[in-house]
Motif scaffolding. Structure first.
Motif, PDB file in Angstrom:
ATOM      1  N   MET A  71     -16.991  10.269  23.686  1.00 35.64           N
ATOM      2  CA  MET A  71     -16.328   9.785  22.474  1.00 35.64           C
ATOM      3  C   MET A  71     -15.068   8.986  22.819  1.00 35.64           C
ATOM      4  SD  MET A  71     -16.573   9.644  19.201  1.00 35.64           S
ATOM      5  CE  MET A  71     -17.754  10.930  18.795  1.00 35.64           C
ATOM      6  N   VAL A  72     -14.277   9.492  23.750  1.00 40.73           N
ATOM      7  CA  VAL A  72     -13.085   8.760  24.184  1.00 40.73           C
ATOM      8  C   VAL A  72     -13.491   7.443  24.848  1.00 40.73           C
ATOM      9  CG1 VAL A  72     -11.104   8.785  25.755  1.00 40.73           C
ATOM     10  CG2 VAL A  72     -11.651  10.814  24.411  1.00 40.73           C
ATOM     11  N   GLY A  73     -14.552   7.493  25.649  1.00 36.72           N
ATOM     12  CA  GLY A  73     -15.055   6.273  26.288  1.00 36.72           C
ATOM     13  C   GLY A  73     -15.486   5.235  25.269  1.00 36.72           C
ATOM     14  N   ILE A  74     -16.197   5.675  24.218  1.00 42.10           N
ATOM     15  CA  ILE A  74     -16.605   4.756  23.151  1.00 42.10           C
ATOM     16  C   ILE A  74     -15.381   4.149  22.480  1.00 42.10           C
ATOM     17  CG2 ILE A  74     -17.664   4.650  20.853  1.00 42.10           C
ATOM     18  CD1 ILE A  74     -19.638   6.816  21.859  1.00 42.10           C
ATOM     19  N   GLY A  75     -14.384   4.997  22.254  1.00 45.44           N
ATOM     20  CA  GLY A  75     -13.151   4.500  21.642  1.00 45.44           C
ATOM     21  C   GLY A  75     -12.481   3.430  22.485  1.00 45.44           C
ATOM     22  N   PHE A  76     -12.441   3.653  23.807  1.00 39.40           N
ATOM     23  CA  PHE A  76     -11.802   2.675  24.693  1.00 39.40           C
ATOM     24  C   PHE A  76     -12.633   1.398  24.816  1.00 39.40           C
ATOM     25  CE2 PHE A  76      -8.845   5.943  26.232  1.00 39.40           C
ATOM     26  CZ  PHE A  76      -7.707   5.173  26.369  1.00 39.40           C
ATOM     27  N   ILE A  77     -13.983   1.533  24.780  1.00 40.16           N
ATOM     28  CA  ILE A  77     -14.820   0.335  24.782  1.00 40.16           C
ATOM     29  C   ILE A  77     -14.541  -0.486  23.525  1.00 40.16           C
ATOM     30  CG2 ILE A  77     -17.198  -0.491  24.501  1.00 40.16           C
ATOM     31  CD1 ILE A  77     -18.067   1.731  26.408  1.00 40.16           C
ATOM     32  N   GLY A  78     -14.500   0.211  22.380  1.00 40.41           N
ATOM     33  CA  GLY A  78     -14.180  -0.479  21.131  1.00 40.41           C
ATOM     34  C   GLY A  78     -12.807  -1.103  21.158  1.00 40.41           C
ATOM     35  N   LEU A  79     -11.852  -0.362  21.737  1.00 37.61           N
ATOM     36  CA  LEU A  79     -10.480  -0.865  21.835  1.00 37.61           C
ATOM     37  C   LEU A  79     -10.438  -2.129  22.689  1.00 37.61           C
ATOM     38  CD1 LEU A  79      -7.680   0.200  20.822  1.00 37.61           C
ATOM     39  CD2 LEU A  79      -7.371   1.183  23.088  1.00 37.61           C
ATOM     40  N   ASN A  80     -11.132  -2.107  23.812  1.00 36.08           N
ATOM     41  CA  ASN A  80     -11.148  -3.278  24.693  1.00 36.08           C
ATOM     42  C   ASN A  80     -11.850  -4.468  24.058  1.00 36.08           C
ATOM     43  OD1 ASN A  80      -9.728  -2.195  26.888  1.00 36.08           O
ATOM     44  ND2 ASN A  80     -11.551  -1.179  27.679  1.00 36.08           N
ATOM     45  N   LEU A  81     -12.936  -4.188  23.313  1.00 36.16           N
ATOM     46  CA  LEU A  81     -13.633  -5.273  22.629  1.00 36.16           C
ATOM     47  C   LEU A  81     -12.729  -5.940  21.598  1.00 36.16           C
ATOM     48  CD1 LEU A  81     -17.184  -3.694  22.062  1.00 36.16           C
ATOM     49  CD2 LEU A  81     -16.614  -5.613  23.567  1.00 36.16           C
TER      50      LEU A  81
ATOM     51  N   ALA B  15      -9.090  -9.079  11.652  1.00 36.51           N
ATOM     52  CA  ALA B  15     -10.004  -8.118  12.284  1.00 36.51           C
ATOM     53  C   ALA B  15      -9.263  -7.249  13.290  1.00 36.51           C
ATOM     54  CB  ALA B  15     -11.144  -8.873  12.971  1.00 36.51           C
ATOM     55  N   LEU B  16      -8.368  -7.859  14.042  1.00 32.48           N
ATOM     56  CA  LEU B  16      -7.567  -7.134  15.027  1.00 32.48           C
ATOM     57  C   LEU B  16      -6.760  -6.028  14.355  1.00 32.48           C
ATOM     58  CD1 LEU B  16      -6.761  -7.385  18.112  1.00 32.48           C
ATOM     59  CD2 LEU B  16      -4.772  -8.634  17.307  1.00 32.48           C
ATOM     60  N   MET B  17      -6.097  -6.374  13.265  1.00 27.00           N
ATOM     61  CA  MET B  17      -5.233  -5.415  12.563  1.00 27.00           C
ATOM     62  C   MET B  17      -6.035  -4.287  11.921  1.00 27.00           C
ATOM     63  SD  MET B  17      -2.134  -6.623  12.961  1.00 27.00           S
ATOM     64  CE  MET B  17      -1.004  -6.213  11.647  1.00 27.00           C
ATOM     65  N   LEU B  18      -7.260  -4.588  11.487  1.00 22.12           N
ATOM     66  CA  LEU B  18      -8.077  -3.582  10.820  1.00 22.12           C
ATOM     67  C   LEU B  18      -8.808  -2.680  11.813  1.00 22.12           C
ATOM     68  CD1 LEU B  18      -9.270  -2.536   8.086  1.00 22.12           C
ATOM     69  CD2 LEU B  18     -11.171  -4.103   8.485  1.00 22.12           C
ATOM     70  N   LEU B  19      -9.346  -3.266  12.880  1.00 13.78           N
ATOM     71  CA  LEU B  19     -10.224  -2.533  13.782  1.00 13.78           C
ATOM     72  C   LEU B  19      -9.492  -1.701  14.831  1.00 13.78           C
ATOM     73  CD1 LEU B  19     -13.019  -5.212  14.354  1.00 13.78           C
ATOM     74  CD2 LEU B  19     -13.094  -3.201  12.875  1.00 13.78           C
ATOM     75  N   LEU B  20      -8.323  -2.159  15.276  1.00 10.56           N
ATOM     76  CA  LEU B  20      -7.597  -1.405  16.307  1.00 10.56           C
ATOM     77  C   LEU B  20      -7.312   0.036  15.888  1.00 10.56           C
ATOM     78  CD1 LEU B  20      -5.045  -3.835  18.024  1.00 10.56           C
ATOM     79  CD2 LEU B  20      -6.837  -2.504  19.110  1.00 10.56           C
ATOM     80  N   PRO B  21      -6.735   0.263  14.693  1.00  8.10           N
ATOM     81  CA  PRO B  21      -6.486   1.655  14.286  1.00  8.10           C
ATOM     82  C   PRO B  21      -7.760   2.488  14.211  1.00  8.10           C
ATOM     83  CG  PRO B  21      -5.279   0.126  12.877  1.00  8.10           C
ATOM     84  CD  PRO B  21      -6.232  -0.692  13.689  1.00  8.10           C
ATOM     85  N   ARG B  22      -8.868   1.877  13.831  1.00 11.47           N
ATOM     86  CA  ARG B  22     -10.115   2.618  13.713  1.00 11.47           C
ATOM     87  C   ARG B  22     -10.650   3.034  15.085  1.00 11.47           C
ATOM     88  NH1 ARG B  22     -13.193   0.224   8.340  1.00 11.47           N
ATOM     89  NH2 ARG B  22     -11.328   0.233   7.038  1.00 11.47           N
ATOM     90  N   MET B  23     -10.437   2.192  16.084  1.00 12.55           N
ATOM     91  CA  MET B  23     -10.847   2.548  17.440  1.00 12.55           C
ATOM     92  C   MET B  23      -9.983   3.693  17.982  1.00 12.55           C
ATOM     93  SD  MET B  23     -13.491   0.805  18.080  1.00 12.55           S
ATOM     94  CE  MET B  23     -13.821   0.967  16.306  1.00 12.55           C
ATOM     95  N   VAL B  24      -8.712   3.679  17.630  1.00 18.36           N
ATOM     96  CA  VAL B  24      -7.823   4.761  18.058  1.00 18.36           C
ATOM     97  C   VAL B  24      -8.254   6.078  17.418  1.00 18.36           C
ATOM     98  CG1 VAL B  24      -5.460   5.638  17.977  1.00 18.36           C
ATOM     99  CG2 VAL B  24      -5.879   3.248  18.547  1.00 18.36           C
ATOM    100  N   LYS B  25      -8.753   6.031  16.186  1.00 15.39           N
ATOM    101  CA  LYS B  25      -9.251   7.241  15.518  1.00 15.39           C
ATOM    102  C   LYS B  25     -10.462   7.816  16.250  1.00 15.39           C
ATOM    103  CE  LYS B  25      -7.571   6.312  10.836  1.00 15.39           C
ATOM    104  NZ  LYS B  25      -7.948   6.025   9.422  1.00 15.39           N
ATOM    105  N   VAL B  26     -11.301   6.936  16.797  1.00 13.85           N
ATOM    106  CA  VAL B  26     -12.451   7.393  17.585  1.00 13.85           C
ATOM    107  C   VAL B  26     -11.966   8.112  18.845  1.00 13.85           C
ATOM    108  CG1 VAL B  26     -14.498   6.667  18.883  1.00 13.85           C
ATOM    109  CG2 VAL B  26     -13.956   5.566  16.707  1.00 13.85           C
ATOM    110  N   ILE B  27     -10.965   7.533  19.487  1.00 10.19           N
ATOM    111  CA  ILE B  27     -10.375   8.177  20.673  1.00 10.19           C
ATOM    112  C   ILE B  27      -9.810   9.541  20.301  1.00 10.19           C
ATOM    113  CG2 ILE B  27      -8.528   8.017  22.397  1.00 10.19           C
ATOM    114  CD1 ILE B  27      -8.878   4.955  22.293  1.00 10.19           C
ATOM    115  N   MET B  28      -9.141   9.597  19.151  1.00 10.14           N
ATOM    116  CA  MET B  28      -8.542  10.849  18.704  1.00 10.14           C
ATOM    117  C   MET B  28      -9.617  11.910  18.463  1.00 10.14           C
ATOM    118  SD  MET B  28      -5.892  11.491  15.550  1.00 10.14           S
ATOM    119  CE  MET B  28      -7.062  11.054  14.264  1.00 10.14           C
TER     120      MET B  28
END
Length: 450
Positions: free
Chosen positions: A44-54, A257-270
């Motif tokens: 799950m953390v890995g998915i979050g970081f992949i999303g974050l990097n994308l 998109a950057l402003m909307l998606l970044l917080p959502r990727m951090v939630k996945v990491i969380m």
């Protein structure tokens, strides 16, 4: 020894997307979370970081060309080229210190954990390159491998202590329990941001005024939402650089998109970190009553806060303006210019999400970064030559804004004194450990209140 070196060299080449999930899973197993739960947390953390990097690639894909156009518009002609953090990281791992840095810093971290000198378990192995970089430049100025290793350890120890100090503010602002940020560059900004925060508390206009994302939303309504702020900033940037209508709107949508998606990727990491945090608390309460531990992560998780990314975008033209007017600057911001959000990532938790404080602190920090990067340039250039680094086209001197941190610079300057310098560094690190240990209760109370 060769087998150990080859193993950790292989691990460092895996990159953060592979290493972080694996380390999360190992930490979960250590805290008796169970095999499947540990693997799920790591994935799950890995998915979050992949999303974050994308999502972060949007910065390089869309803001990168904008920075190039801005450099041309500012007509900057400076002697030192900012090669960027990928070049600095590659250079750092290519040094003799870089080859052994992963097992060495893990041992340093374990030693500090067992002696209760830190609460942070630094699993952000990829970013050990910051410590390797410090060690590499010390090798350049001293010609001694052991001095380089000592300097890298000093940087890592200071990083762990500052990570402990700022952990509660990071957790409170992001809503992620049990984490800290020991990343080698991010921690060097914390003392400066904390000092500036004290100064702001004494300024009438800033003392009792707090403008964060919630306050902006209330005042501006829909236009105060992060995605709308990103849209407006993107359109303004497009107009400033002379884009046509299509490219201007495209840049605006990308920033939204950057402003909307970044917080959502951090939630996945969380989502992946919460079970680890809960498991750690249960495990440690049984065995070490009254002791708290943090999971040390990349400062990239802080980019999920809209305040950080907004100020980061605004800092791009500010950094170019500073590069043009500051008399001591010789650095042409380029490779790291699209990564300005990382330079002020810790300002958001330190200033409790305040927009104006973060923007002012970011401007001050960029001036400091340019100064240190410029002064560091001759040593970094020599280190690059020693490792066979491929210079950017037409560049004769290089540096990196991401390497422009004052702690690494001070350690390197002291190390030039060799034995005397090592003694000074040892005294300074010992002083840091003593200060934090002596004032542990006062620091904890202050952080909890914040």
């Amino acid at each position: 020894m060769n087998l150990i070196i080859d193993t950790f060299d292989y691990i460092s080449n895996l990159g953060s997307i592979v290493m972080v999930p694996v380390m999360i899973a190992i930490v979960g197993l250590f805290f008796r979370l169970g095999i499947m739960k540990s693997i799920r947390a790591g994935v799950m953390v890995g998915i979050g970081f992949i999303g974050l990097n994308l999502v972060l690639n949007l910065i390089w894909d869309y803001v990168g060309p904008v920075t190039t156009i801005l450099i041309d518009k500012f007509n900057l002609n400076l002697s030192v080229v900012d090669a960027g953090w990928p070049a600095a990281a590659g250079l750092a791992f290519a040094t003799r210190v870089g080859v052994v840095i992963i097992p060495f810093i893990i041992l340093v971290n374990i030693l500090l954990l067992f002696t209760r000198q830190t609460k942070t378990v630094n699993i952000d192995i990829w970013n050990y390159w910051h410590y390797a970089f410090t060690g590499g430049v010390i090798m350049t100025v001293t010609g001694n491998f052991w001095y380089g290793l000592f300097g890298a350890a000093a940087h890592a120890i200071i990083a762990l202590k500052i990570a402990d100090l700022s952990a509660k503010r990071v957790q409170n602002e992001l809503g992620i329990p049990g984490v800290s940020i020991p990343q080698g560059f991010a921690i060097t900004t914390v003392p400066i941001f904390m000092l500036l925060d004290k100064v702001y508390d004494r300024i009438p206009g800033l003392k009792n005024r707090r403008i964060d994302s919630e306050a902006i939303n209330k005042k501006l309504g829909i236009m105060g939402e992060p995605l709308m702020i990103g849209l407006v900033l993107g359109i303004i940037l497009g107009l400033v650089v002379g884009y046509d209508g299509k490219n201007t709107v495209e840049l605006g949508i990308a920033m939204a998109a950057l402003m909307l998606l970044l917080p959502r990727m951090v939630k996945v990491i969380m989502e992946g970190l919460v079970p680890i945090s809960d498991g750690a608390k249960t495990f440690l309460q049984k065995r070490f009553k009254g002791t708290e531990f943090y999971i040390g992560l990349d400062s990239a998780i802080l980019l999920g806060h809209s305040n950080t990314i907004t100020v980061g975008i605004l800092l791009i033209p500010i950094a170019l303006l500073l590069a043009m007017i500051l008399p001591f600057n010789t650095t042409l911001p380029f490779g790291d210019l699209a990564a300005t959000s990382f330079f002020i990532a810790m300002a958001t938790p330190i200033h409790r999400g305040d927009f104006f404080r973060t923007l002012i602190s970011g401007t001050v920090m960029m001036a400091i970064i340019l100064a240190v990067a410029s002064y560091f340039a001759p040593i970094i250039t020599e280190t690059a030559i020693n490792t066979g680094f491929q210079f950017p086209e037409e560049a004769t001197k290089i540096t990196a804004l991401s390497a422009g941190n004052w702690i690494a610079y001070l350690i390197a300057m002291f190390a030039k004194l060799k034995v005397i310098g090592v003694l000074i560094i040892a005294v300074l690190v010992g002083g840091v450990l003593f200060f934090f240990r002596k004032n542990r209760s006062e620091i904890s109370e202050t952080e909890n209140n914040n």
